[in-house]
Design a protein around this motif. Structure first.
Motif, PDB file in Angstrom:
ATOM      1  N   SER A  57      18.340 -10.640   8.204  1.00  0.00           N
ATOM      2  CA  SER A  57      17.153 -10.322   8.996  1.00  0.00           C
ATOM      3  C   SER A  57      16.989  -8.817   9.224  1.00  0.00           C
ATOM      4  O   SER A  57      17.937  -8.115   9.603  1.00  0.00           O
ATOM      5  N   VAL A  58      15.769  -8.335   8.961  1.00  0.00           N
ATOM      6  CA  VAL A  58      15.392  -6.941   9.184  1.00  0.00           C
ATOM      7  C   VAL A  58      14.013  -6.920   9.838  1.00  0.00           C
ATOM      8  O   VAL A  58      13.331  -7.935   9.913  1.00  0.00           O
ATOM      9  N   ASP A  59      13.596  -5.753  10.278  1.00  0.00           N
ATOM     10  CA  ASP A  59      12.298  -5.587  10.918  1.00  0.00           C
ATOM     11  C   ASP A  59      11.297  -5.027   9.916  1.00  0.00           C
ATOM     12  O   ASP A  59      11.473  -3.902   9.421  1.00  0.00           O
ATOM     13  N   TYR A  60      10.228  -5.783   9.625  1.00  0.00           N
ATOM     14  CA  TYR A  60       9.235  -5.358   8.635  1.00  0.00           C
ATOM     15  C   TYR A  60       8.602  -4.003   8.945  1.00  0.00           C
ATOM     16  O   TYR A  60       8.285  -3.258   8.014  1.00  0.00           O
ATOM     17  N   PRO A  61       8.409  -3.598  10.231  1.00  0.00           N
ATOM     18  CA  PRO A  61       7.798  -2.276  10.440  1.00  0.00           C
ATOM     19  C   PRO A  61       8.613  -1.137   9.822  1.00  0.00           C
ATOM     20  O   PRO A  61       8.043  -0.187   9.273  1.00  0.00           O
ATOM     21  N   ASN A  62       9.944  -1.236   9.879  1.00  0.00           N
ATOM     22  CA  ASN A  62      10.773  -0.168   9.309  1.00  0.00           C
ATOM     23  C   ASN A  62      10.484   0.023   7.823  1.00  0.00           C
ATOM     24  O   ASN A  62      10.374   1.156   7.339  1.00  0.00           O
ATOM     25  N   LEU A 110       7.611   2.708   3.266  1.00  0.00           N
ATOM     26  CA  LEU A 110       6.704   2.616   2.124  1.00  0.00           C
ATOM     27  C   LEU A 110       5.480   3.492   2.342  1.00  0.00           C
ATOM     28  O   LEU A 110       5.059   4.222   1.436  1.00  0.00           O
ATOM     29  N   ALA A 111       4.917   3.454   3.535  1.00  0.00           N
ATOM     30  CA  ALA A 111       3.747   4.295   3.834  1.00  0.00           C
ATOM     31  C   ALA A 111       4.069   5.765   3.622  1.00  0.00           C
ATOM     32  O   ALA A 111       3.242   6.519   3.092  1.00  0.00           O
ATOM     33  N   GLY A 112       5.259   6.177   3.997  1.00  0.00           N
ATOM     34  CA  GLY A 112       5.650   7.577   3.857  1.00  0.00           C
ATOM     35  C   GLY A 112       5.646   8.060   2.417  1.00  0.00           C
ATOM     36  O   GLY A 112       5.130   9.141   2.129  1.00  0.00           O
ATOM     37  N   VAL A 113       6.197   7.261   1.502  1.00  0.00           N
ATOM     38  CA  VAL A 113       6.262   7.720   0.108  1.00  0.00           C
ATOM     39  C   VAL A 113       4.912   7.630  -0.592  1.00  0.00           C
ATOM     40  O   VAL A 113       4.656   8.366  -1.543  1.00  0.00           O
ATOM     41  N   ALA A 151       1.868  -2.494   9.677  1.00  0.00           N
ATOM     42  CA  ALA A 151       2.735  -1.314   9.734  1.00  0.00           C
ATOM     43  C   ALA A 151       2.256  -0.245   8.751  1.00  0.00           C
ATOM     44  O   ALA A 151       2.171   0.938   9.102  1.00  0.00           O
ATOM     45  N   LEU A 152       1.930  -0.643   7.555  1.00  0.00           N
ATOM     46  CA  LEU A 152       1.471   0.303   6.537  1.00  0.00           C
ATOM     47  C   LEU A 152       0.199   1.025   6.964  1.00  0.00           C
ATOM     48  O   LEU A 152       0.061   2.241   6.780  1.00  0.00           O
ATOM     49  N   ASN A 153      -0.723   0.302   7.540  1.00  0.00           N
ATOM     50  CA  ASN A 153      -2.012   0.890   7.904  1.00  0.00           C
ATOM     51  C   ASN A 153      -1.961   1.778   9.137  1.00  0.00           C
ATOM     52  O   ASN A 153      -2.964   2.401   9.485  1.00  0.00           O
ATOM     53  N   ARG A 154      -0.819   1.920   9.762  1.00  0.00           N
ATOM     54  CA  ARG A 154      -0.667   2.880  10.867  1.00  0.00           C
ATOM     55  C   ARG A 154      -0.684   4.308  10.348  1.00  0.00           C
ATOM     56  O   ARG A 154      -0.952   5.234  11.105  1.00  0.00           O
ATOM     57  N   ASN A 205      -4.464   2.098  -1.751  1.00  0.00           N
ATOM     58  CA  ASN A 205      -3.312   2.631  -2.479  1.00  0.00           C
ATOM     59  C   ASN A 205      -2.061   1.771  -2.280  1.00  0.00           C
ATOM     60  O   ASN A 205      -1.023   2.040  -2.857  1.00  0.00           O
ATOM     61  N   VAL A 206      -2.204   0.720  -1.480  1.00  0.00           N
ATOM     62  CA  VAL A 206      -1.123  -0.238  -1.267  1.00  0.00           C
ATOM     63  C   VAL A 206      -1.736  -1.632  -1.140  1.00  0.00           C
ATOM     64  O   VAL A 206      -2.816  -1.780  -0.569  1.00  0.00           O
TER      65      VAL A 206
END
Length: 144
Positions: free
Chosen positions: A39-44, A49-52, A74-77, A102-103
């Motif tokens: 288990s991980v947190d999808y926002p991380n 991904l958004a950063g790169v 999370a990506l659209n933030r 772009n994503v």
């Protein structure tokens, strides 16, 4: 094309299959994780991904989670990311043509590997139309 792919624990298996397929198709793929179904947190992973995508390290991104909804949020933030949640090729094509996405995000619990590949293929092969759509896309990063 340089593509980054990231997921949460619910989509690790789909991510691995899509990564290998993209490499076979001749793309350079950055797998941002995770590597296990722990288990991980999808926002991380969405933020990573958004950063790169935003900094130009990659040309396009693919985000995956159980439903696709959380990681797309999370990506659209990031104001430089235009992520569309898709589940069939028509949406994947239109998000490029009209919205210069772009994503793309997809839900591993809702879409099978073959449909995911069809969506990715449409997303990667479609160009942005520009023209009347450009003004609207510009407002996504600059709402004023």
């Amino acid at each position: 094309m340089k593509i980054a792919i990231a997921s949460d624990h619910a989509a690790v298996a789909l991510k691995a299959e899509l990564r290998e397929w993209l490499i076979e198709e001749g793309h350079e793929v950055a797998d941002l994780g995770p590597d296990t179904a722990e288990s991980v947190d999808y926002p991380n992973y969405g933020y990573m991904l958004a950063g790169v995508v935003a900094d130009g390290t990659v040309e396009r991104g693919i985000g995956l989670c159980g439903s696709g909804i959380g990681i797309s949020m999370a990506l659209n933030r990031n104001p430089d990311v235009r992520c569309a949640l898709v589940s069939e090729p028509a949406s994947a094509r239109l998000c490029r043509e009209h919205n210069d996405a772009n994503v793309i995000a997809m839900g591993a619990r809702l879409i099978g590997p073959d449909m995911a590949k069809a969506c990715i293929e449409a997303f990667l092969k479609t160009e942005f139309e520009g023209g009347r759509h450009q003004r609207r896309v510009d407002k996504l990063s600059n709402p004023s």
